[in-house]
Design an enzyme around this catalytic site. Sequence first.
Site, PDB file in Angstrom:
ATOM      1  N   SER B  48      59.583  13.141  69.579  1.00 54.03           N
ATOM      2  CA  SER B  48      58.315  12.471  69.824  1.00 54.03           C
ATOM      3  C   SER B  48      57.254  13.562  69.896  1.00 54.03           C
ATOM      4  O   SER B  48      57.360  14.480  70.719  1.00 54.03           O
ATOM      5  CB  SER B  48      58.387  11.701  71.146  1.00 54.03           C
ATOM      6  OG  SER B  48      57.252  10.875  71.294  1.00 54.03           O
ATOM      7  N   GLU B  49      56.236  13.498  69.028  1.00 51.59           N
ATOM      8  CA  GLU B  49      55.384  14.677  68.877  1.00 51.59           C
ATOM      9  C   GLU B  49      54.501  14.970  70.082  1.00 51.59           C
ATOM     10  O   GLU B  49      53.917  16.040  70.168  1.00 51.59           O
ATOM     11  CB  GLU B  49      54.569  14.623  67.582  1.00 51.59           C
ATOM     12  CG  GLU B  49      53.484  13.580  67.536  1.00 51.59           C
ATOM     13  CD  GLU B  49      53.947  12.333  66.794  1.00 51.59           C
ATOM     14  OE1 GLU B  49      55.154  12.027  66.827  1.00 51.59           O
ATOM     15  OE2 GLU B  49      53.091  11.664  66.196  1.00 51.59           O
ATOM     16  N   ASN B  50      54.409  14.045  71.023  1.00 51.13           N
ATOM     17  CA  ASN B  50      53.683  14.396  72.240  1.00 51.13           C
ATOM     18  C   ASN B  50      54.474  15.331  73.145  1.00 51.13           C
ATOM     19  O   ASN B  50      53.911  15.837  74.119  1.00 51.13           O
ATOM     20  CB  ASN B  50      53.229  13.143  73.016  1.00 51.13           C
ATOM     21  CG  ASN B  50      54.353  12.191  73.329  1.00 51.13           C
ATOM     22  OD1 ASN B  50      55.272  12.026  72.528  1.00 51.13           O
ATOM     23  ND2 ASN B  50      54.302  11.572  74.488  1.00 51.13           N
ATOM     24  N   SER B  90      55.986  21.539  70.112  1.00 54.29           N
ATOM     25  CA  SER B  90      56.295  20.303  69.405  1.00 54.29           C
ATOM     26  C   SER B  90      55.957  20.442  67.916  1.00 54.29           C
ATOM     27  O   SER B  90      56.716  20.011  67.048  1.00 54.29           O
ATOM     28  CB  SER B  90      55.506  19.149  70.012  1.00 54.29           C
ATOM     29  OG  SER B  90      55.918  17.927  69.457  1.00 54.29           O
TER      30      SER B  90
END
Lengths: 219, 219, 217, 217
Positions: B48-50, B90
């Site tokens: 999840s890129e957060n 990330s």
Amino acid sequence: MDKNAIRNFIAKRVAQELKDGDVVNLGIGLPTFVANFIPEGIDITLQSENGFVGMGPAPAEGEEDCDMVNAGGQHVTILPGGAFFDSAESFLIIRGGHVDVTVLGALEVDEKGNLANWMVPGKMVPGMGGAMDLVTGAKKVIIAMNHTAKGNHKILKKCRLPLTAMECVDLIVTEMGVMEVTDKGLLLKEINPEFTVEDIQNATEAELIIPDDLKKMAV
Amino acid sequence: MDKNAIRNFIAKRVAQELKDGDVVNLGIGLPTFVANFIPEGIDITLQSENGFVGMGPAPAEGEEDCDMVNAGGQHVTILPGGAFFDSAESFLIIRGGHVDVTVLGALEVDEKGNLANWMVPGKMVPGMGGAMDLVTGAKKVIIAMNHTAKGNHKILKKCRLPLTAMECVDLIVTEMGVMEVTDKGLLLKEINPEFTVEDIQNATEAELIIPDDLKKMAV
Amino acid sequence: MKKLISIDEAVNMIHDGMTIMVGGFLGCKNPFRMIDALIEKGVKDITLIANDTAFPEIGLGKLIVNKQIKRLITSHIGTNKETGNQMNAGELEVELVPQGTLAERIRAGGAGLGGILTPTGLGTVVEEGKEIIEVDGKKYLLEKPLKADIALIVGKKVDKKGNIQYNKATRNFNPLMATAAETVIVEADEIVEVGEIDQDNVMTPGIFVDYIVGGAK
Amino acid sequence: MKKLISIDEAVNMIHDGMTIMVGGFLGCKNPFRMIDALIEKGVKDITLIANDTAFPEIGLGKLIVNKQIKRLITSHIGTNKETGNQMNAGELEVELVPQGTLAERIRAGGAGLGGILTPTGLGTVVEEGKEIIEVDGKKYLLEKPLKADIALIVGKKVDKKGNIQYNKATRNFNPLMATAAETVIVEADEIVEVGEIDQDNVMTPGIFVDYIVGGAK
């Protein structure tokens, strides 16, 4: 003064430059001793470029931890409130200007603040380690060293050895005096009362600017 | 097929592309549903890129944690063996090619694999978020979408909308078929048996290459 | 060095026209108390650097709605319609930056780098006005560092020297912004004594943090 | 995915002529077991990327003494005289890189960046042969990314998915190298079950780690 007395004299004078809250990186050798003279009542955070802040003194004998060394490979401790990080973050701190003061030795330094302290071609090529980043990134670069080496000048008009960085030095502290790198050249701010202005100029290839209010080194 | 059936059909077919050990980033919308169809016996890590890997399903009602959302702002969980990190790490993961597969929707995709999925000038300018990095960095970029939008072509000879990235798409999965982007153009690898080759070509502006061994989509 | 201050003291450091970085991702979690205080104080003409503008009624979104932002550097504005409206009306200048590039530009600002070379955005509108540098036959965009006057970040557990631990998905841009601003203020869920955070588990070293304020809870 | 392998299996992946990154700082701590196995296997013509070459009888230093390294990219060789001797004799090609630049080049390799722009090394021999890029009136060196075939790193606590916690000053280059090599092998002091490391305290996510071997203790 004998060798140890000179070392302590220089280290003690450098320590006076530190201010409450400063993050400080001390090079190996003489600069390490600055930690012994940090004035009472000011809180200094020592950074070790192999990856932590909050460096404490050497551990008690028998309590050495092989996972806990400084950038010179010596056993040290970390204080409460310190923090470990990786080498990229360590040099983010250094290059990014988050180190307030770095104290390093020098082979040569010149009147423009150029510094040579990492190699002597054909003789000694240890590598620059973190020195180039430190003198490029730290807000204030203090050179702490003996004024001359076996009678040879170390404070020059122009460095002859390969540079560590250009125009990076802010202050030079030796057993003879304290010199600031200014646009006009090297300003002699303080002199060790054991020496005359003539003594120190003779021991310096660069021409020193002598101010009217030349102070005495009070260590 | 109704809307949900189409969505699940596409998501299920995309899931067949995933291999044991893959690190996968699923875009919001349709791609999210791919997680529901991961084949038995293979271990997929969702990124999840957060800022984490090991994304798990939505929490039970009443167990939502406001510090724990995915890149779309929805409440999710993290599995044992997952890890949190900051946005620079990330996107180190994403840009550095450590994501094996990303699945995203598209407004337009063309025969060179150009992708437009982040804005419609004058109408919708939400920003690219992490999409440009994802399609630039992921090892395999799969577009999962309805073949057409209200009867308009989405698979074009040349994208007309502002691009998300050039020549980044590897595979397109729609309810009509599976198309691979090749040097020679779009290769129709599989077709949904509910449609004919003529149907799918008519729904596609780009010219499809029809191989001798065209397979049926088996979902 | 006293780092623990009140919300008022914190907000008094923030003035019209400043450049501010604010941590958080879609409001998870912005420094809510400091944002509310900024709204009360009414500072304006702010240049805001943040991943997104959250939602109209949550966190950073409220600063947009209240028209305190003049210029915005961000990766995503889709969750706050007011941002788009102000942009279209010419009231708000918006620079859209790919999220990974935004993170890396902030980190470069903190790390003393002159920029980074990224393939992201090549061949798109993102490359407009930027230098393209070729390295070993591959093209990259030169993206410049970002710095700010103030960074407002959020931490879960913060000791009195400013060492921070973040919680779960709230880490996002906070550790990066902590490195890239002249003054860094952290809003802490919980303030603990020095020594309570293991040195191995510090996520932002206290040397980056100038001030600490208590959080909403 | 089985990540846990024997030292033999690990060393069998390493062949003559490969480029290898090895974590550690003056031998604190190198992957000692894997290095000993490399010496036993006798792989040669290695390009080694490491902060330093430790000491002649410790860790990485032994690979130098055993003449298995053809080319070395490093920041410091002063603690291992044999490295200097081989360099002066023309037996070992040495590229000296400032430590911060070395770290950032490895990170750039892992992060898919085409390079970084650093002021470090300007006006010194480090700038020789490199492109100088001006950004907003300031000069920087363009330093290129580094990547490797194999990274050999060390972790204190490693779970079976490869999530790593480092101990104290042993973190150094390990997390960076874990991102920048085709195959990453971690030598673990302690191997634990998945779930035993809190997700907030993972320092290198397991997605970077291909294989795990047990450590010396």
